[in-house]
Design a protein around this motif. Structure first.
Motif, short mmCIF file in Angstrom:
data_model
loop_
_atom_site.label_atom_id
_atom_site.label_comp_id
_atom_site.label_asym_id
_atom_site.label_seq_id
_atom_site.Cartn_x
_atom_site.Cartn_y
_atom_site.Cartn_z
N CYS A 127 4.50 -4.68 -5.89
CA CYS A 127 3.42 -3.85 -7.05
C CYS A 127 3.97 -4.02 -8.64
O CYS A 127 3.96 -3.25 -9.13
N GLY A 128 5.32 -4.79 -8.99
CA GLY A 128 5.47 -4.88 -10.07
C GLY A 128 6.13 -3.95 -11.33
O GLY A 128 6.82 -4.40 -12.17
N VAL A 129 6.89 -3.26 -10.33
CA VAL A 129 7.77 -2.24 -10.45
C VAL A 129 9.13 -2.82 -10.60
O VAL A 129 9.78 -3.81 -9.99
N THR A 130 9.85 -2.15 -11.96
CA THR A 130 11.19 -2.40 -12.54
C THR A 130 12.11 -1.51 -11.57
O THR A 130 11.58 -0.57 -11.01
N GLN A 131 13.44 -2.80 -10.50
CA GLN A 131 13.95 -1.56 -9.75
C GLN A 131 15.28 -1.91 -9.99
O GLN A 131 15.77 -2.93 -10.06
N VAL A 132 15.78 -0.51 -9.68
CA VAL A 132 17.55 -0.48 -10.31
C VAL A 132 18.13 -0.96 -8.87
O VAL A 132 17.55 -0.91 -7.93
N GLY A 133 19.35 -1.53 -9.02
CA GLY A 133 20.34 -2.22 -7.47
C GLY A 133 21.41 -1.94 -7.97
O GLY A 133 22.51 -2.01 -9.26
N LEU A 134 22.12 -1.12 -7.34
CA LEU A 134 23.63 0.02 -7.83
C LEU A 134 24.30 -1.08 -6.67
O LEU A 134 23.98 -1.01 -5.42
N GLY A 135 25.55 -1.66 -7.28
CA GLY A 135 26.90 -2.17 -6.47
C GLY A 135 27.98 -1.01 -5.88
O GLY A 135 27.21 0.55 -6.16
N GLY A 136 28.72 -1.02 -5.26
CA GLY A 136 29.90 -0.16 -5.23
C GLY A 136 29.57 0.26 -4.52
O GLY A 136 28.71 0.56 -3.76
N LEU A 171 0.50 -1.44 0.33
CA LEU A 171 0.05 -0.10 0.15
C LEU A 171 0.74 1.39 -0.06
O LEU A 171 0.47 2.57 -1.00
N THR A 172 1.84 1.11 0.59
CA THR A 172 2.76 2.69 0.68
C THR A 172 3.49 3.45 -0.38
O THR A 172 3.64 4.05 -0.16
N SER A 173 3.58 1.38 -0.96
CA SER A 173 4.75 1.29 -2.16
C SER A 173 4.28 2.33 -3.59
O SER A 173 4.42 3.23 -4.15
N LYS A 174 2.95 2.23 -3.21
CA LYS A 174 1.48 2.65 -4.24
C LYS A 174 1.42 3.88 -4.36
O LYS A 174 1.12 5.28 -4.96
N TRP A 175 1.11 4.38 -2.70
CA TRP A 175 0.31 5.71 -2.25
C TRP A 175 1.67 6.54 -1.96
O TRP A 175 0.97 7.70 -1.74
N VAL A 176 2.65 5.88 -1.30
CA VAL A 176 3.76 6.99 -0.99
C VAL A 176 4.59 7.13 -1.97
O VAL A 176 5.13 8.56 -2.62
N LEU A 177 5.63 6.23 -2.40
CA LEU A 177 6.27 6.27 -3.15
C LEU A 177 5.28 6.93 -4.76
O LEU A 177 5.65 6.56 -5.47
N ASP A 178 4.39 6.02 -4.31
CA ASP A 178 3.46 6.41 -6.01
C ASP A 178 4.01 5.31 -7.11
O ASP A 178 4.28 6.11 -8.30
#
Ligand code: WTA
Length: 585
Positions: A285-294, A249-256
């Motif tokens: 939410c089925g969203v593409t996420q970036v993961g950055l190393g380093g 819910l918060t990923s939808k409502w807050v991070l939009d």
């Protein structure tokens, strides 16, 4: 003792022009929702198994892999050196299935504790999520931890398995003998693992791609994270599968988050922000996420936004201040036009940070969000549709009752500083402190959950952070307990006694400062201080060492022998020293 960390910004308001937002906010009509919203409404955002059972990772991965998003990138993993891997939801599904099968083969049982101690990598996400799928409790550890920090966590939780790399495993060997419950060390990058260890590569290769994600009771546990308080060693904060309702819910409502977003959370999975908003919530939410190393590097960060076309970015105030300190020429060198919304968490976000973003990121402010390891998701926040008062944490999520109260639980009038409390019962609230009921009960007083923070509410209902009501230190947004640092300090030969406080710092929010009494035969010197710092870094954690050390003759103590950090702090900061009636002499 309170610390006025965020100055009220004299009635300043950043208005939103909703017509100009690139996407329509998922939450609209906040005031109405605050009156009408019921948690039952949010339960429809996730999929349930028959008989009211659930598995958070079915929602995070499986439902997308088995549906229309199967070929969509779940993870864009960028190792920071120009190597980029795209992993689809279907691939994540197969990998996490395989890992769950590896655990079953090893004999890992329902609700066993499996720790993951890895640098950011595909394997980190796969082993964390695969563990939860299998019905075990997953716990990631920050890669900066040293042997003491690792031992405390594995011992307290009775962890049976640890997933790590050959490099990080070196910090586990010195303490392995002290961990009778630890049966399996799974090494990700070592095809011919040492005797007694399990090779991730070998096991994954022969593991089946099919796995029935284990249906769990909503109150069974999905993950635990150790976090610091004023006293004692870090405590295991345990979260139930049902938390995924609010994490979604918060990923939808807050991070939009919208389906077309490319989202980047900069937090490591060793912290709750990385677990909840760098893994669970956004993927649910089925969203593409970036993961950055380093490591943190301004150039690399701006490049990451540019190259991966990040649209929504969640980071921390210290990072914002470090980027600000680099000047505005640097961001001007990159195309950052993909960004549409910015968020921050972990410590007070200075009004300057909010406003800096307006200039550098084409009129987009940072949205400050407030929550804790214990709360399991964002509870107080600035919503996309809402005007921002720079320096304020915003308003409570619909469904959350937050107040400012005194020690007896009486609600204080608007404008008065006091304890920030929440009415218990939200879905992502911690379910227990691992095997420590009395610690859990300390939070629950007068029918409220006491957050340990002090705050105030203004006439418009906006919340303003004031400080911590206890001795917990927030350094670069990371939570450190003074006791852990004191314990590590006195393990050094030259240190007889130690008292540790947070000292306000322009860049890092706070730095850790130690006052030490030397053992006989040791004399104060810069060299000795450096040696002590190095000692704490290598034993406890790379980030939790005292950047300043003062040698003193005695430490102020209560008659029962407790170090009065309050006095050390007052003296250091030139504050009034307050009540000293319990002082030893
Ligand atoms: C602090 C991090 C000011 C606070 C998710 C809280 C904040 C502690 C904010 C929890 C904010 C978190 N403004 N302070 N927006 N957000 N904090 O458990 O003191 O690592 O109690 O969880 O961070 O830290 P934790």
């Amino acid at each position: 003792m309170t610390e006025k960390s965020s100055e009220m910004s004299d009635g300043e308001l950043i208005e939103k022009n909703l017509a100009q937002l690139r996407l329509k906010p998922n939450l609209q009509g906040y005031d109405g929702l605050r009156r009408t919203f019921k948690w039952g409404d949010a339960e429809e955002l996730v999929d349930w198994f028959p008989d009211g059972q659930i598995n958070s990772v079915y929602n995070v991965i499986d439902r997308h892999a088995l549906g229309e998003r199967k070929d969509k990138a779940a993870l864009i993993y960028d190792d920071g050196n120009g190597n980029v891997q795209k992993i689809t939801f279907l691939e994540m599904y197969r990998e996490t299935n395989k890992f769950a099968n590896v655990l079953v083969k090893l004999g890992i049982k329902r609700q066993d504790r499996v720790f993951v101690f890895l640098q950011r990598s595909k394997e980190l996400y796969v082993s964390f999520l695969g563990t939860i799928k299998a019905g075990a409790i997953a716990s990631p550890m920050f890669p900066a931890f040293g042997p003491d920090a690792i031992r405390d966590r594995l011992l307290d939780s009775g962890a049976v398995a640890l997933v790590t790399s050959s490099e990080l495993a070196k910090r586990v060997y010195p303490i392995k003998e002290q961990l009778p419950d630890l049966k399996h060390i799974i090494v990700v990058d070592d095809a011919d693992a040492n005797a007694g260890e399990v090779s991730y590569q070998v096991e994954m290769e022969s593991s089946a791609e099919d796995f029935e994600t284990v249906p769990m009771d909503p109150e069974e546990y999905q993950f635990m994270l150790y976090t610091s308080g004023t006293t004692g060693k870090p405590k295991g904060v345990v979260h139930a599968h049902k938390g995924i309702v609010q994490q979604t819910l918060t990923s939808k409502w807050v991070l939009d988050l919208h389906d077309e977003d490319v989202y980047w959370c900069t937090a490591d999975l060793g912290w709750v922000t990385g677990v909840v908003y760098g893994c669970l919530g956004p993927w649910s939410c089925g969203v593409t996420q970036v993961g950055l190393g380093g490591r943190f590097d301004p150039d690399l960060w701006y490049r990451s936004i540019q190259n991966h076309k990040v649209t929504v970015w969640y980071t921390a105030p210290t990072a914002v201040r470090m980027l600000m300190a680099k000047g505005d020429d640097l961001p001007a060198k990159y195309d950052l036009s993909s960004l549409r919304a910015l968020y921050s968490v972990g410590e007070p976000l200075n009004p300057e940070g909010v406003k800096w973003a307006l200039e550098v990121f084409d009129n987009k402010p940072f949205h400050d969000t407030w929550w804790q390891t214990e709360t399991g998701s964002i509870l107080i926040t600035n919503f996309p549709e809402m005007p921002i008062k720079p320096g304020s944490m915003g308003k409570p999520l619909p469904g959350i009752e937050a107040e400012i109260v005194d020690e007896e639980g009486n609600v204080l009038p608007q404008g008065e500083e006091g304890n920030l409390v929440i009415r218990p019962g939200w879905p992502s609230m911690m379910r227990e402190i691992w095997k420590n009921e009395s610690k859990y009960n300390e939070y629950m007083r007068n029918g409220w959950y006491y957050t340990g923070d002090t705050a105030m509410i203004d006439d418009d209902g906006y919340f303003w952070y004031v400080g911590r009501a206890d001795d917990v230190i927030k350094t670069s947004g990371e939570r450190v307990g003074p006791f852990e640092v004191e314990s590590a300090l006195i393990e050094h030969d030259a240190v007889a006694e130690a008292g540790v406080i947070g000292k306000p710092d322009q860049l890092r929010g706070n730095i850790i400062k130690a006052f030490i009494v030397l053992t006989p035969g040791h004399a104060e010197s810069e060299e000795l201080k450096k040696d002590i710092q190095k000692f704490v870094k290598s034993r406890l954690a790379g980030h939790a060492y005292p950047r300043e050390i003062d040698v003193v003759k005695t430490l102020p103590k209560t008659r029962s022998g407790k170090i009065m950090r309050r006095l050390l702090r007052a003296k250091e900061l030139g504050l009034p020293i307050g009540d000293t009636s319990t002082l030893e002499d």
